[in-house]
Write a protein that holds these residues in place. Structure first.
Motif, PDB file in Angstrom:
ATOM      1  N   HIS A 302       0.814  -1.216   0.000  1.00 26.40           N
ATOM      2  CA  HIS A 302       0.000   0.000   0.000  1.00 26.40           C
ATOM      3  C   HIS A 302       0.849   1.268   0.000  1.00 26.40           C
ATOM      4  O   HIS A 302       0.313   2.367  -0.088  1.00 26.40           O
ATOM      5  CB  HIS A 302      -0.907   0.006   1.226  1.00 26.40           C
ATOM      6  N   GLU A 303       2.156   1.120   0.114  1.00 25.73           N
ATOM      7  CA  GLU A 303       3.021   2.289   0.233  1.00 25.73           C
ATOM      8  C   GLU A 303       2.906   3.250  -0.957  1.00 25.73           C
ATOM      9  O   GLU A 303       2.893   4.469  -0.750  1.00 25.73           O
ATOM     10  CB  GLU A 303       4.473   1.855   0.431  1.00 25.73           C
ATOM     11  N   PRO A 304       2.826   2.755  -2.194  1.00 22.51           N
ATOM     12  CA  PRO A 304       2.670   3.712  -3.304  1.00 22.51           C
ATOM     13  C   PRO A 304       1.416   4.570  -3.171  1.00 22.51           C
ATOM     14  O   PRO A 304       1.459   5.776  -3.445  1.00 22.51           O
ATOM     15  CB  PRO A 304       2.616   2.808  -4.544  1.00 22.51           C
ATOM     16  N   LEU A 305       0.307   3.948  -2.732  1.00 23.24           N
ATOM     17  CA  LEU A 305      -0.922   4.720  -2.561  1.00 23.24           C
ATOM     18  C   LEU A 305      -0.774   5.715  -1.419  1.00 23.24           C
ATOM     19  O   LEU A 305      -1.227   6.870  -1.513  1.00 23.24           O
ATOM     20  CB  LEU A 305      -2.102   3.783  -2.301  1.00 23.24           C
ATOM     21  N   VAL A 306      -0.135   5.297  -0.324  1.00 21.14           N
ATOM     22  CA  VAL A 306       0.078   6.215   0.793  1.00 21.14           C
ATOM     23  C   VAL A 306       0.951   7.386   0.355  1.00 21.14           C
ATOM     24  O   VAL A 306       0.708   8.536   0.748  1.00 21.14           O
ATOM     25  CB  VAL A 306       0.716   5.478   1.996  1.00 21.14           C
ATOM     26  N   ALA A 307       1.958   7.120  -0.476  1.00 17.70           N
ATOM     27  CA  ALA A 307       2.815   8.200  -0.977  1.00 17.70           C
ATOM     28  C   ALA A 307       1.989   9.206  -1.774  1.00 17.70           C
ATOM     29  O   ALA A 307       2.193  10.430  -1.663  1.00 17.70           O
ATOM     30  CB  ALA A 307       3.938   7.626  -1.836  1.00 17.70           C
ATOM     31  N   LEU A 308       1.037   8.706  -2.571  1.00 13.06           N
ATOM     32  CA  LEU A 308       0.162   9.609  -3.323  1.00 13.06           C
ATOM     33  C   LEU A 308      -0.749  10.400  -2.376  1.00 13.06           C
ATOM     34  O   LEU A 308      -0.983  11.596  -2.579  1.00 13.06           O
ATOM     35  CB  LEU A 308      -0.682   8.809  -4.325  1.00 13.06           C
ATOM     36  N   LEU A 309      -1.262   9.720  -1.357  1.00 21.54           N
ATOM     37  CA  LEU A 309      -2.118  10.409  -0.388  1.00 21.54           C
ATOM     38  C   LEU A 309      -1.338  11.488   0.367  1.00 21.54           C
ATOM     39  O   LEU A 309      -1.869  12.565   0.659  1.00 21.54           O
ATOM     40  CB  LEU A 309      -2.709   9.405   0.600  1.00 21.54           C
ATOM     41  N   GLN A 310      -0.083  11.200   0.693  1.00 23.77           N
ATOM     42  CA  GLN A 310       0.751  12.204   1.356  1.00 23.77           C
ATOM     43  C   GLN A 310       0.967  13.420   0.451  1.00 23.77           C
ATOM     44  O   GLN A 310       0.925  14.556   0.919  1.00 23.77           O
ATOM     45  CB  GLN A 310       2.094  11.583   1.745  1.00 23.77           C
ATOM     46  N   ALA A 311       1.196  13.166  -0.828  1.00 20.83           N
ATOM     47  CA  ALA A 311       1.373  14.277  -1.767  1.00 20.83           C
ATOM     48  C   ALA A 311       0.086  15.086  -1.887  1.00 20.83           C
ATOM     49  O   ALA A 311       0.111  16.328  -1.916  1.00 20.83           O
ATOM     50  CB  ALA A 311       1.793  13.737  -3.131  1.00 20.83           C
TER      51      ALA A 311
END
Length: 380
Positions: A302-311
């Motif tokens: 899920h890290e790629p999605l979390v990175a997008l959510l952080q952005a």
């Protein structure tokens, strides 16, 4: 003005009747007690300001409590929770309505939980006397420097409040702050249920029996700490309670071998009380034992999605001038990325409007983020 008698307090409170708001602050000590020891209360509005000494012999704080209970007067505090807790335990009610300048400042984009000294410096150009922040406020007599410092806390707070209110009105964020303040005046926030105290104690991979024992132990400790008015850890430390719950000593000798528990405690009245608590837990029907927390598989992928959510979070917060931590935590983002219907603050109220709605759309693939050709990120 320092007030140390009931007559002066009554006159001062009468002079503030009908005030639209009151700036309120307290000085207290808590290092060696369960409940905070109230040492000073400061109140101000307009030209009226006083430091009220609750430790003065014979003083009755009833006029102050009545003033703070006025529903038509807004009580302005900074980082209000501990102050409100003190008043709640003194009177049995929360002195609402309230306005927390720390929360309001965060909503106005002045940082994540900005301290009072920071707001005084940035909004008023005032440097606070740091030397008076760490004094023992229970010692009498107080120095003139202490009293001046204490009064400055509320006279400056009046000006900070008025600046923040104007900024909130300009930005149309008054409703955002109002939602936050509703939670501050909820009485249940300031009540500790001894039967639920075990939930605050860290215990590794507990079984239901462990939690049943821990519940009885922490219930006893909470009540003992309250009756003795000492910190919980002075009765028995958390780690000792957790070890007792998982190793289940059956007698004083076994109890005395628990790490973090002094032998004299194990062999004394408290030791007997803990063994009794264990017996009560084991006598409780299993169906009444607390449920063990369900083990959650380690998150992965899920890290790629979390990175997008952080952005996205940074993008939306920058656009609204609000700190990211005011909107969503890393745990919130993890849950948004992995749970179908996560119950997190970021998906409720004003937070949902500025971030949550777009976060759900991003997760569903309805919107996307891309570079702007320079150094920024665009929402598409």
């Amino acid at each position: 003005m320092l007030i140390q008698d009931t007559e002066s307090l009554t006159k001062f409170c009468a002079s503030l009747q009908g005030a639209p708001y009151l700036a309120v602050d307290t000085e207290f000590m808590r290092e060696s007690t369960y409940h905070a020891q109230l040492c000073l209360v400061q109140v101000a509005h307009g030209e009226h300001a006083a430091a009220i000494d609750p430790l003065a012999r014979g003083i009755d704080l009833a006029p102050l409590h009545a003033l703070l209970a006025e529903p038509g007067t807004l009580k302005v505090l900074h980082s209000a929770v501990q102050d409100l807790e003190i008043f709640f335990h003194a009177t049995g009610s929360v002195p609402g309505p309230v306005f927390d300048t720390q929360i309001a400042a965060s909503v106005c984009g002045l940082g994540d939980q900005p301290g009072y000294a920071k707001l005084a410096a940035e909004l008023l150009g005032v440097q606070l006397d740091k030397a008076s922040q760490a004094v023992d406020w229970s010692v009498r007599p107080m120095s003139e420097r202490q009293i001046d410092y204490a009064l400055g806390d509320v006279t400056h707070l009046c000006r900070i409040y008025e600046i923040l209110v104007a900024d909130l009105e300009t930005k149309g964020r008054g409703a955002w702050v109002a939602q936050e303040m509703e939670a501050l005046v909820e009485p249940s926030r300031y009540v500790v249920d001894p039967r639920l105290a075990y939930r605050r104690i860290k215990i590794r991979r507990p079984e239901r029996k462990d939690l049943a024992i821990l519940r009885e132990l922490s219930d006893w400790r909470e009540r003992a700490a309250v009756s003795r008015n000492i910190p919980r850890g002075w009765v028995v430390r958390d780690d000792a309670l957790a070890e007792i719950a998982q190793h289940v000593p059956h007698d004083v000798e076994e109890l005395a071998r628990v790490r973090g528990l002094k032998p004299q405690v194990a062999k004394g009245v408290d030791g007997r009380a803990m063994l009794d608590a264990i017996e009560r837990a084991l006598a409780t029907p299993e169906e009444e034992w607390p449920e063990a927390p369900t083990s959650r598989a380690p998150l992965s992928g899920h890290e790629p999605l979390v990175a997008l959510l952080q952005a996205l979070l940074r993008l939306r917060c920058d656009a609204h001038g609000v700190s990211t931590s005011m909107i969503a935590s890393r745990n919130d983002l993890d849950r948004i990325a992995t749970e179908p219907q996560p119950d997190v603050p970021a998906l409720r109220g004003w937070r949902k409007k500025i971030f949550g709605e777009d976060a759900l759309k991003l997760r569903a693939g309805e919107i996307s983020l891309s570079g702007d050709g320079e150094f920024g990120v665009l929402l598409q």
